[in-house]
Design a protein around this motif. Structure first.
Motif, PDB file in Angstrom:
ATOM      1  N   THR A 100      -8.121   3.151 -45.565  1.00 10.11           N
ATOM      2  CA  THR A 100      -8.227   4.567 -45.956  1.00 10.11           C
ATOM      3  C   THR A 100      -9.692   4.994 -46.094  1.00 10.11           C
ATOM      4  O   THR A 100     -10.087   6.044 -45.585  1.00 10.11           O
ATOM      5  CB  THR A 100      -7.498   4.803 -47.295  1.00 10.11           C
ATOM      6  N   LEU A 101     -10.500   4.169 -46.777  1.00  8.05           N
ATOM      7  CA  LEU A 101     -11.906   4.534 -46.967  1.00  8.05           C
ATOM      8  C   LEU A 101     -12.620   4.645 -45.625  1.00  8.05           C
ATOM      9  O   LEU A 101     -13.397   5.573 -45.391  1.00  8.05           O
ATOM     10  CB  LEU A 101     -12.611   3.511 -47.864  1.00  8.05           C
ATOM     11  N   GLN A 102     -12.340   3.714 -44.735  1.00  6.95           N
ATOM     12  CA  GLN A 102     -12.972   3.777 -43.409  1.00  6.95           C
ATOM     13  C   GLN A 102     -12.533   5.016 -42.640  1.00  6.95           C
ATOM     14  O   GLN A 102     -13.319   5.635 -41.937  1.00  6.95           O
ATOM     15  CB  GLN A 102     -12.611   2.533 -42.600  1.00  6.95           C
ATOM     16  N   GLU A 179     -26.349   4.493 -50.876  1.00  9.93           N
ATOM     17  CA  GLU A 179     -26.337   5.913 -50.495  1.00  9.93           C
ATOM     18  C   GLU A 179     -27.715   6.394 -50.061  1.00  9.93           C
ATOM     19  O   GLU A 179     -27.842   7.189 -49.141  1.00  9.93           O
ATOM     20  CB  GLU A 179     -25.824   6.779 -51.653  1.00  9.93           C
ATOM     21  N   SER A 180     -28.759   5.907 -50.722  1.00 10.98           N
ATOM     22  CA  SER A 180     -30.086   6.416 -50.360  1.00 10.98           C
ATOM     23  C   SER A 180     -30.493   5.918 -48.973  1.00 10.98           C
ATOM     24  O   SER A 180     -31.112   6.652 -48.197  1.00 10.98           O
ATOM     25  CB  SER A 180     -31.114   6.102 -51.458  1.00 10.98           C
ATOM     26  N   ALA A 181     -30.108   4.678 -48.627  1.00 12.34           N
ATOM     27  CA  ALA A 181     -30.377   4.200 -47.262  1.00 12.34           C
ATOM     28  C   ALA A 181     -29.581   5.012 -46.243  1.00 12.34           C
ATOM     29  O   ALA A 181     -30.105   5.415 -45.199  1.00 12.34           O
ATOM     30  CB  ALA A 181     -30.014   2.720 -47.151  1.00 12.34           C
ATOM     31  N   LEU A 182     -28.327   5.298 -46.584  1.00 13.12           N
ATOM     32  CA  LEU A 182     -27.483   6.047 -45.645  1.00 13.12           C
ATOM     33  C   LEU A 182     -28.009   7.461 -45.434  1.00 13.12           C
ATOM     34  O   LEU A 182     -27.982   7.979 -44.308  1.00 13.12           O
ATOM     35  CB  LEU A 182     -26.028   6.106 -46.162  1.00 13.12           C
ATOM     36  N   SER A 183     -28.521   8.074 -46.490  1.00 12.45           N
ATOM     37  CA  SER A 183     -28.981   9.458 -46.314  1.00 12.45           C
ATOM     38  C   SER A 183     -30.290   9.480 -45.513  1.00 12.45           C
ATOM     39  O   SER A 183     -30.531  10.410 -44.741  1.00 12.45           O
ATOM     40  CB  SER A 183     -29.089  10.190 -47.653  1.00 12.45           C
ATOM     41  N   MET A 184     -31.110   8.433 -45.649  1.00 10.18           N
ATOM     42  CA  MET A 184     -32.313   8.333 -44.810  1.00 10.18           C
ATOM     43  C   MET A 184     -31.920   8.258 -43.321  1.00 10.18           C
ATOM     44  O   MET A 184     -32.468   8.974 -42.480  1.00 10.18           O
ATOM     45  CB  MET A 184     -33.116   7.089 -45.217  1.00 10.18           C
ATOM     46  N   ILE A 185     -30.933   7.399 -43.032  1.00 11.68           N
ATOM     47  CA  ILE A 185     -30.493   7.255 -41.629  1.00 11.68           C
ATOM     48  C   ILE A 185     -29.836   8.549 -41.148  1.00 11.68           C
ATOM     49  O   ILE A 185     -30.063   9.003 -40.021  1.00 11.68           O
ATOM     50  CB  ILE A 185     -29.516   6.066 -41.490  1.00 11.68           C
ATOM     51  N   GLN A 186     -29.053   9.147 -42.033  1.00  5.51           N
ATOM     52  CA  GLN A 186     -28.371  10.395 -41.677  1.00  5.51           C
ATOM     53  C   GLN A 186     -29.377  11.483 -41.298  1.00  5.51           C
ATOM     54  O   GLN A 186     -29.148  12.240 -40.357  1.00  5.51           O
ATOM     55  CB  GLN A 186     -27.509  10.841 -42.855  1.00  5.51           C
ATOM     56  N   GLU A 207     -24.810  -0.725 -40.478  1.00  4.03           N
ATOM     57  CA  GLU A 207     -24.105  -1.999 -40.239  1.00  4.03           C
ATOM     58  C   GLU A 207     -24.612  -2.713 -38.989  1.00  4.03           C
ATOM     59  O   GLU A 207     -24.160  -3.803 -38.691  1.00  4.03           O
ATOM     60  CB  GLU A 207     -22.600  -1.748 -40.061  1.00  4.03           C
ATOM     61  N   ARG A 208     -25.491  -2.092 -38.255  1.00  7.72           N
ATOM     62  CA  ARG A 208     -25.984  -2.589 -36.951  1.00  7.72           C
ATOM     63  C   ARG A 208     -24.815  -2.782 -35.972  1.00  7.72           C
ATOM     64  O   ARG A 208     -24.750  -3.779 -35.246  1.00  7.72           O
ATOM     65  CB  ARG A 208     -26.774  -3.889 -37.112  1.00  7.72           C
ATOM     66  N   ILE A 244     -22.829  -5.541 -47.295  1.00 12.76           N
ATOM     67  CA  ILE A 244     -23.117  -4.558 -48.353  1.00 12.76           C
ATOM     68  C   ILE A 244     -22.082  -3.435 -48.301  1.00 12.76           C
ATOM     69  O   ILE A 244     -21.537  -3.018 -49.320  1.00 12.76           O
ATOM     70  CB  ILE A 244     -24.545  -3.984 -48.217  1.00 12.76           C
ATOM     71  N   VAL A 245     -21.793  -2.974 -47.088  1.00 10.12           N
ATOM     72  CA  VAL A 245     -20.828  -1.882 -46.927  1.00 10.12           C
ATOM     73  C   VAL A 245     -19.416  -2.352 -47.298  1.00 10.12           C
ATOM     74  O   VAL A 245     -18.690  -1.659 -48.020  1.00 10.12           O
ATOM     75  CB  VAL A 245     -20.857  -1.316 -45.483  1.00 10.12           C
ATOM     76  N   VAL A 246     -19.040  -3.543 -46.828  1.00 14.14           N
ATOM     77  CA  VAL A 246     -17.717  -4.090 -47.153  1.00 14.14           C
ATOM     78  C   VAL A 246     -17.552  -4.170 -48.676  1.00 14.14           C
ATOM     79  O   VAL A 246     -16.546  -3.711 -49.237  1.00 14.14           O
ATOM     80  CB  VAL A 246     -17.526  -5.498 -46.527  1.00 14.14           C
ATOM     81  N   ASN A 247     -18.554  -4.711 -49.362  1.00 17.90           N
ATOM     82  CA  ASN A 247     -18.461  -4.849 -50.824  1.00 17.90           C
ATOM     83  C   ASN A 247     -18.435  -3.501 -51.523  1.00 17.90           C
ATOM     84  O   ASN A 247     -17.751  -3.337 -52.536  1.00 17.90           O
ATOM     85  CB  ASN A 247     -19.631  -5.687 -51.352  1.00 17.90           C
ATOM     86  N   ALA A 248     -19.171  -2.539 -50.981  1.00 20.16           N
ATOM     87  CA  ALA A 248     -19.175  -1.194 -51.573  1.00 20.16           C
ATOM     88  C   ALA A 248     -17.771  -0.604 -51.521  1.00 20.16           C
ATOM     89  O   ALA A 248     -17.308   0.035 -52.473  1.00 20.16           O
ATOM     90  CB  ALA A 248     -20.163  -0.293 -50.837  1.00 20.16           C
ATOM     91  N   ARG A 249     -17.063  -0.833 -50.412  1.00 19.28           N
ATOM     92  CA  ARG A 249     -15.686  -0.321 -50.299  1.00 19.28           C
ATOM     93  C   ARG A 249     -14.782  -1.024 -51.308  1.00 19.28           C
ATOM     94  O   ARG A 249     -13.977  -0.380 -51.978  1.00 19.28           O
ATOM     95  CB  ARG A 249     -15.146  -0.527 -48.880  1.00 19.28           C
ATOM     96  N   TYR A 250     -14.920  -2.336 -51.430  1.00 22.08           N
ATOM     97  CA  TYR A 250     -14.072  -3.056 -52.394  1.00 22.08           C
ATOM     98  C   TYR A 250     -14.351  -2.622 -53.823  1.00 22.08           C
ATOM     99  O   TYR A 250     -13.430  -2.492 -54.631  1.00 22.08           O
ATOM    100  CB  TYR A 250     -14.234  -4.575 -52.237  1.00 22.08           C
ATOM    101  N   ASP A 251     -15.619  -2.394 -54.151  1.00 22.31           N
ATOM    102  CA  ASP A 251     -15.960  -1.913 -55.499  1.00 22.31           C
ATOM    103  C   ASP A 251     -15.301  -0.563 -55.761  1.00 22.31           C
ATOM    104  O   ASP A 251     -14.785  -0.303 -56.841  1.00 22.31           O
ATOM    105  CB  ASP A 251     -17.484  -1.755 -55.653  1.00 22.31           C
TER     106      ASP A 251
END
Ligand code: GDP
Ligand code: K
Ligand code: MG
Length: 272
Positions: A100-102, A179-186, A207-208, A244-251
């Protein structure tokens, strides 16, 4: 007549095909995907012929490893359905929410369908607070039994409401350092994709993800800055970017379960 496409997506055996048959009646036809053994079915919504429902291969993740994942991911990203009908086995909520999150990360409007409520009701020891779940995820939630055809009218009503909305999408928010890394890439991606798709591509770059990275047009300077951001974030978390992303979803899922699910057995134990 403008056609809307509704994509039934969920884990294997969550009840997609049962729901597909209930929603479309006998209108269905079978169409093969080229090059792969899995097939998708499409049919018209019985109650509204302007809506085409797609039954897609069951998957646990949107990573492009299995042929089922490839087919479903390609359909979602290239064909851009108007709405995702995310069919979840409500007796197995934790596991199903990972997908669902993905799906929410794709930026396609999503309706969360908690199926198998007949089983959950019989089990008596677990309660899901639908209102809270809907609030935390910021998506509409409806509970049904596809097999017993329970609550299907409410579901079709929600489908129509969702379809009539203008660009309603929400994203789960993760650890602020991610989130801060993602917004930089965004920021680097702005203009390359429609706004609602930026988050998906930012996560894939982080995620490369090779399939996605190949299609990006970054300058060498941008490439260096993005790689530096990813590396710095990996250092902070002491982990690979994809983990990091996988763990963020589980959290995030753990937080949802804590807030929205009551195990009455636990409750009884704490009372005695
Ligand atoms: P799919 O793999 O997601 O297409 O799932 P299916 O539609 O094939 O369903 C998997 C199994 O779950 C089948 O045995 C269905 O009869 C059963 N099933 C589907 N929906 C429900 C439901 O709401 N309640 C119950 N008890 N069983 C269901
Ligand atoms: K099945
Ligand atoms: Mg099926």
């Amino acid at each position: 007549m403008e056609m809307s496409s509704l994509a039934l997506v969920g884990n294997p055996n969550s009840g997609k095909t049962t729901l597909f048959n209930a929603l479309t009646g006998s209108n269905q036809h079978i169409g093969n995907w080229p090059g792969v053994t899995v097939e998708r079915k499409s049919g018209q919504l019985k109650s509204d012929k302007s809506m085409i429902v797609q039954d897609l291969p069951g998957i646990y993740s949107l990573s492009p490893y299995s042929s089922e994942e490839l087919v479903t991911r390609k359909y979602l990203l290239d064909d851009l359905p108007s709405e995702i009908l995310d069919v979840v086995d409500s007796t197995n909520l934790e596991r199903n929410l990972y997908l669902t999150l993905q799906l929410m990360e794709t930026g396609i409007p999503l309706l969360l369908i908690l199926n198998m409520m007949d089983i959950l009701k019989k089990q008596h020891h677990r309660r899901i607070n639908l209102k809270k779940l809907s609030y935390i995820l910021d998506v509409p939630v409806v509970s049904i039994s596809a097999l017993k055809k329970q609550n299907l009218d409410q579901l079709t009503e929600k489908i129509r409401e969702r379809d009539a909305e203008d660009h309603q999408y929400a994203y789960p928010e993760y650890d602020p350092r991610l989130e801060s890394a993602l917004s930089m890439i965004q920021d680097q991606l702005t203009g390359q994709f429609p706004d609602n798709e930026l988050r998906w591509y930012a996560i894939k770059v982080f995620e490369r993800d090779e399939a996605v990275s190949r299609t990006m047009s970054f300058t060498e300077q941008q490439q260096r800055e993005i790689e530096a951001t990813i590396k710095a974030t990996e250092k902070i978390f002491d982990d690979n970017s994809d983990s990091i992303v996988v763990n963020a979803r589980y959290d995030f899922i753990a937080k949802i379960i804590e807030m929205c699910v009551v195990d009455t057995d636990d409750f009884k134990m704490s009372m005695s």
